[in-house]
Design a protein around this motif. Structure first.
Motif, PDB file in Angstrom:
ATOM      1  N   GLY A  95       0.826  -1.220   0.000  1.00 53.34           N
ATOM      2  CA  GLY A  95       0.000   0.000   0.000  1.00 53.34           C
ATOM      3  C   GLY A  95       0.853   1.261   0.000  1.00 53.34           C
ATOM      4  N   VAL A  96       1.889   1.267   0.812  1.00 54.10           N
ATOM      5  CA  VAL A  96       2.731   2.467   0.893  1.00 54.10           C
ATOM      6  C   VAL A  96       3.595   2.592  -0.370  1.00 54.10           C
ATOM      7  CG1 VAL A  96       4.562   3.624   2.183  1.00 54.10           C
ATOM      8  CG2 VAL A  96       2.711   2.478   3.410  1.00 54.10           C
ATOM      9  N   SER A  97       4.104   1.458  -0.857  1.00 53.00           N
ATOM     10  CA  SER A  97       4.905   1.508  -2.084  1.00 53.00           C
ATOM     11  C   SER A  97       4.040   1.992  -3.257  1.00 53.00           C
ATOM     12  CB  SER A  97       5.496   0.122  -2.378  1.00 53.00           C
ATOM     13  OG  SER A  97       6.340   0.170  -3.504  1.00 53.00           O
ATOM     14  N   GLY A  98       2.761   1.646  -3.229  1.00 55.43           N
ATOM     15  CA  GLY A  98       1.864   2.032  -4.322  1.00 55.43           C
ATOM     16  C   GLY A  98       1.345   3.459  -4.217  1.00 55.43           C
ATOM     17  N   TYR A  99       1.077   3.910  -3.003  1.00 51.15           N
ATOM     18  CA  TYR A  99       0.409   5.204  -2.831  1.00 51.15           C
ATOM     19  C   TYR A  99       1.321   6.309  -2.280  1.00 51.15           C
ATOM     20  CZ  TYR A  99      -4.224   3.346  -3.859  1.00 51.15           C
ATOM     21  OH  TYR A  99      -5.316   2.809  -4.496  1.00 51.15           O
ATOM     22  N   GLY A 100       2.616   6.037  -2.144  1.00 55.07           N
ATOM     23  CA  GLY A 100       3.532   7.020  -1.563  1.00 55.07           C
ATOM     24  C   GLY A 100       3.498   8.356  -2.293  1.00 55.07           C
ATOM     25  N   ARG A 101       3.764   9.405  -1.559  1.00 52.07           N
ATOM     26  CA  ARG A 101       3.869  10.725  -2.177  1.00 52.07           C
ATOM     27  C   ARG A 101       4.923  11.543  -1.430  1.00 52.07           C
ATOM     28  NH1 ARG A 101      -1.215  14.371  -2.120  1.00 52.07           N
ATOM     29  NH2 ARG A 101      -2.219  12.597  -3.115  1.00 52.07           N
ATOM     30  N   VAL A 102       5.739  12.275  -2.189  1.00 54.80           N
ATOM     31  CA  VAL A 102       6.783  13.107  -1.587  1.00 54.80           C
ATOM     32  C   VAL A 102       6.154  14.018  -0.520  1.00 54.80           C
ATOM     33  CG1 VAL A 102       8.320  15.051  -2.070  1.00 54.80           C
ATOM     34  CG2 VAL A 102       8.348  13.059  -3.567  1.00 54.80           C
ATOM     35  N   ASP A 103       6.855  14.181   0.597  1.00 53.67           N
ATOM     36  CA  ASP A 103       6.431  15.059   1.695  1.00 53.67           C
ATOM     37  C   ASP A 103       5.107  14.653   2.343  1.00 53.67           C
ATOM     38  OD1 ASP A 103       8.701  16.584   1.497  1.00 53.67           O
ATOM     39  OD2 ASP A 103       7.804  18.008   0.089  1.00 53.67           O
ATOM     40  N   SER A 104       4.743  13.378   2.197  1.00 53.72           N
ATOM     41  CA  SER A 104       3.497  12.902   2.792  1.00 53.72           C
ATOM     42  C   SER A 104       3.704  11.544   3.444  1.00 53.72           C
ATOM     43  CB  SER A 104       2.427  12.710   1.717  1.00 53.72           C
ATOM     44  OG  SER A 104       2.155  13.915   1.083  1.00 53.72           O
ATOM     45  N   LEU A 105       2.784  11.230   4.322  1.00 50.39           N
ATOM     46  CA  LEU A 105       2.683   9.865   4.828  1.00 50.39           C
ATOM     47  C   LEU A 105       1.479   9.231   4.158  1.00 50.39           C
ATOM     48  CD1 LEU A 105       3.276  10.468   8.647  1.00 50.39           C
ATOM     49  CD2 LEU A 105       4.901   9.541   6.992  1.00 50.39           C
ATOM     50  N   PRO A 131       4.543  17.613   8.262  1.00 54.95           N
ATOM     51  CA  PRO A 131       4.930  18.984   8.593  1.00 54.95           C
ATOM     52  C   PRO A 131       6.350  19.286   8.099  1.00 54.95           C
ATOM     53  CG  PRO A 131       3.884  17.919  10.471  1.00 54.95           C
ATOM     54  CD  PRO A 131       4.081  16.863   9.429  1.00 54.95           C
ATOM     55  N   ALA A 132       6.568  20.522   7.643  1.00 55.40           N
ATOM     56  CA  ALA A 132       7.887  20.915   7.117  1.00 55.40           C
ATOM     57  C   ALA A 132       8.960  20.652   8.173  1.00 55.40           C
ATOM     58  CB  ALA A 132       7.854  22.390   6.752  1.00 55.40           C
ATOM     59  N   GLY A 133      10.131  20.308   7.722  1.00 59.02           N
ATOM     60  CA  GLY A 133      11.248  20.100   8.638  1.00 59.02           C
ATOM     61  C   GLY A 133      11.298  18.709   9.235  1.00 59.02           C
ATOM     62  N   SER A 134      10.420  17.808   8.789  1.00 56.81           N
ATOM     63  CA  SER A 134      10.475  16.417   9.283  1.00 56.81           C
ATOM     64  C   SER A 134      11.616  15.701   8.572  1.00 56.81           C
ATOM     65  CB  SER A 134       9.184  15.668   8.941  1.00 56.81           C
ATOM     66  OG  SER A 134       8.057  16.364   9.366  1.00 56.81           O
ATOM     67  N   ALA A 138      -2.170  14.606  15.579  1.00 57.32           N
ATOM     68  CA  ALA A 138      -1.007  15.427  15.940  1.00 57.32           C
ATOM     69  C   ALA A 138      -0.292  15.935  14.685  1.00 57.32           C
ATOM     70  CB  ALA A 138      -0.051  14.610  16.817  1.00 57.32           C
ATOM     71  N   LEU A 139      -0.216  15.104  13.651  1.00 53.51           N
ATOM     72  CA  LEU A 139       0.423  15.531  12.393  1.00 53.51           C
ATOM     73  C   LEU A 139      -0.361  16.678  11.763  1.00 53.51           C
ATOM     74  CD1 LEU A 139       1.263  12.012  10.945  1.00 53.51           C
ATOM     75  CD2 LEU A 139       2.961  13.845  11.271  1.00 53.51           C
ATOM     76  N   ARG A 140      -1.681  16.542  11.761  1.00 52.22           N
ATOM     77  CA  ARG A 140      -2.519  17.597  11.152  1.00 52.22           C
ATOM     78  C   ARG A 140      -2.381  18.901  11.930  1.00 52.22           C
ATOM     79  NH1 ARG A 140      -4.767  15.519   6.767  1.00 52.22           N
ATOM     80  NH2 ARG A 140      -5.778  13.479   6.798  1.00 52.22           N
ATOM     81  N   ALA A 141      -2.083  18.790  13.240  1.00 48.79           N
ATOM     82  CA  ALA A 141      -1.902  19.990  14.059  1.00 48.79           C
ATOM     83  C   ALA A 141      -0.449  20.477  14.004  1.00 48.79           C
ATOM     84  CB  ALA A 141      -2.294  19.674  15.506  1.00 48.79           C
ATOM     85  N   GLY A 142       0.405  19.751  13.291  1.00 49.77           N
ATOM     86  CA  GLY A 142       1.816  20.143  13.183  1.00 49.77           C
ATOM     87  C   GLY A 142       2.588  19.922  14.477  1.00 49.77           C
ATOM     88  N   ASP A 143       2.051  19.078  15.354  1.00 51.02           N
ATOM     89  CA  ASP A 143       2.680  18.872  16.665  1.00 51.02           C
ATOM     90  C   ASP A 143       3.626  17.657  16.622  1.00 51.02           C
ATOM     91  OD1 ASP A 143       3.348  18.623  19.299  1.00 51.02           O
ATOM     92  OD2 ASP A 143       1.289  18.594  20.064  1.00 51.02           O
ATOM     93  N   MET A 164      13.643   3.515  12.918  1.00 52.69           N
ATOM     94  CA  MET A 164      13.573   4.802  12.230  1.00 52.69           C
ATOM     95  C   MET A 164      13.384   5.903  13.251  1.00 52.69           C
ATOM     96  SD  MET A 164      10.304   6.436  11.380  1.00 52.69           S
ATOM     97  CE  MET A 164       9.165   6.594  12.718  1.00 52.69           C
ATOM     98  N   ALA A 165      13.987   7.052  12.958  1.00 51.89           N
ATOM     99  CA  ALA A 165      13.856   8.196  13.859  1.00 51.89           C
ATOM    100  C   ALA A 165      13.279   9.369  13.091  1.00 51.89           C
ATOM    101  CB  ALA A 165      15.214   8.572  14.437  1.00 51.89           C
ATOM    102  N   LEU A 166      12.387  10.093  13.734  1.00 50.29           N
ATOM    103  CA  LEU A 166      11.844  11.341  13.183  1.00 50.29           C
ATOM    104  C   LEU A 166      12.584  12.472  13.886  1.00 50.29           C
ATOM    105  CD1 LEU A 166       9.582  12.856  11.541  1.00 50.29           C
ATOM    106  CD2 LEU A 166       8.225  12.767  13.641  1.00 50.29           C
ATOM    107  N   THR A 167      13.231  13.332  13.113  1.00 52.28           N
ATOM    108  CA  THR A 167      14.093  14.348  13.730  1.00 52.28           C
ATOM    109  C   THR A 167      13.871  15.723  13.107  1.00 52.28           C
ATOM    110  OG1 THR A 167      15.998  14.324  12.215  1.00 52.28           O
ATOM    111  CG2 THR A 167      15.876  12.512  13.800  1.00 52.28           C
ATOM    112  N   THR A 168      14.434  16.732  13.764  1.00 55.93           N
ATOM    113  CA  THR A 168      14.514  18.075  13.179  1.00 55.93           C
ATOM    114  C   THR A 168      15.788  18.126  12.341  1.00 55.93           C
ATOM    115  OG1 THR A 168      15.898  18.954  14.929  1.00 55.93           O
ATOM    116  CG2 THR A 168      13.530  19.048  15.305  1.00 55.93           C
TER     117      THR A 168
END
Ligand code: GLA
Length: 383
Positions: A174-184, A200-203, A279-284, A338-342
């Protein structure tokens, strides 16, 4: 990569490919073992892919070559048995052909086929889904047909479930098929229904591949699958997605300790996926990071699919500046974190983590700064 693959194709088969397709590897962002329980999951396609090139033949022979496996596997069109041994990688394209045929979709006759990849294998980044989807796209093109994206994804999963023999859910394909840059990619696995959630920008994503793999990994995945099904049956629901924490508590004494633990993880994890979307939609991203770490702890404690190596990396990353959170990604029992960082997290932090890992385990961790990528696509459509 297209150029490299094309010249390799020419060198091996002494002709030009007609079709080239690409499908990305993926990160499981959050939602560990939720997919086959009917829950939701978030993933990201990454900027590393599997590439497949193909040219049709008229003599009923299929020749398969891989950049990473020496030799050519030559099979008549009628040969659809699973291959064992060193060349068993061909079960991915063969499985896709079998899935297409079983679904009544036209398949190509003879062909020359070559695959190349820059998705590290065995890292929990789903190089297998990527080869399935890229193979499916060239096969469809060579047979002069196409299918909607949800069916492409379903064919990849069918190949994996029925031919390769792994009872995986829909996450990887599903992710390989529906992936999009800058999105989950968000998947409600009950439909399945696919959506995207902007990042959110900077992820920033960092992947730490331990190269460690439990010897019984396939059996352990299947066992977890079984345990979840047993838990659902005892609780009295079709899938664990339909169970609430209260229902789990009410069924606790009837459940084996193992089934209880698995259900506890899955029920909480599905809730975490939904919280992560909010939380993602709120940019948190700070809140998202906490959910990632909670997910890892739950995998470790309740689902018992972590390893000391993965735990060590998550613990180390948690105390690094600029890290929102980290967790094991994929099936577990080895593989990657995997790590999500600034932007603030970079080489000094990577070096601290890698050095500590080397000192503790005596082996090197492979570190990849991954970017998000687009989903599977046909790149060259024939002459
Ligand atoms: C593997 C499977 C997926 C999913 C994850 C765990 O990657 O292929 O379908 O179950 O494990 O979340």
């Amino acid at each position: 990569m297209t150029e490299k693959l094309t010249s390799r194709f020419r060198a091996v088969f002494l002709r030009e490919p007609e079709f080239v397709a690409r499908a990305p590897g993926r990160i499981e962002f959050i939602g560990n073992h939720t997919d086959y329980n009917g829950g939701s999951v978030l993933g990201a396609a990454i900027d590393r892919s599997v590439w497949v090139a193909l040219a049709r033949r008229q003599d009923g022979i299929r020749r398969f070559a891989s950049e990473t496996h020496p030799g050519i596997v030559e099979l008549p069109v009628s040969a659809m048995d699973r291959v064992v041994g060193a060349q068993s990688w061909v079960n991915y394209p063969l499985g896709v052909l079998a899935a297409m045929r079983a679904s009544g979709i036209a398949t190509p006759g003879g062909f020359d086929y070559m695959v190349a990849s820059n998705v590290p294998s065995g890292a929990g980044l789903s190089s297998s889904a990527a080869i399935e989807l890229s193979s499916c796209l060239v096969f469809l093109a060579a047979a002069g047909t196409s299918v909607p994206r949800d069916q492409l994804v379903a064919l990849g999963r069918k190949a994996e479930n029925e031919f390769v023999g792994v009872p995986c859910g829909i996450l990887d394909q599903g992710v390989s098929g529906y992936g999009r840059v800058d999105s989950l990619v968000y998947i409600d696995c009950r439909g399945p229904r696919f959506d995207t959630v902007p990042l959110p920008a900077g992820s920033n994503f960092w992947i730490f591949n331990t190269h460690s793999k439990h010897a019984l990994i396939d059996g352990l995945y299947a066992a977890r699958h079984q345990e979840c099904m047993e838990a659902a049956r005892v609780i009295g629901v079709a899938s664990l997605v339909d169970a609430t924490p209260a229902m789990l508590a009410a069924a606790e004494t009837k459940l084996s300790r193992t089934a209880f633990k698995r259900a506890r993880h899955v029920i909480d994890e599905i809730a975490r996926v939904e919280q992560a979307v909010t939380a993602l939609r709120a940019g948190d991203l700070a809140a998202v990071g906490k959910l990632l770490v909670a997910s890892h702890r739950s995998s470790r404690t309740w689902f018992e699919n972590s390893t000391p190596e993965l735990d060590f990396l998550v613990d180390g990353l948690e105390s690094e500046k600029g890290v929102y959170g980290a967790r094991l990604t994929g099936g577990g029992f080895g593989g990657a974190v995997m790590a999500l960082t600034t932007e603030a997290f970079g080489e000094p932090g990577v070096k601290r983590i890698s050095d500590a890992y080397l000192a503790k385990f005596g082996s090197r961790v492979e570190v990849i700064h991954a970017r998000t990528g687009d989903g599977a696509a046909l790149v060259t459509r024939g002459r």
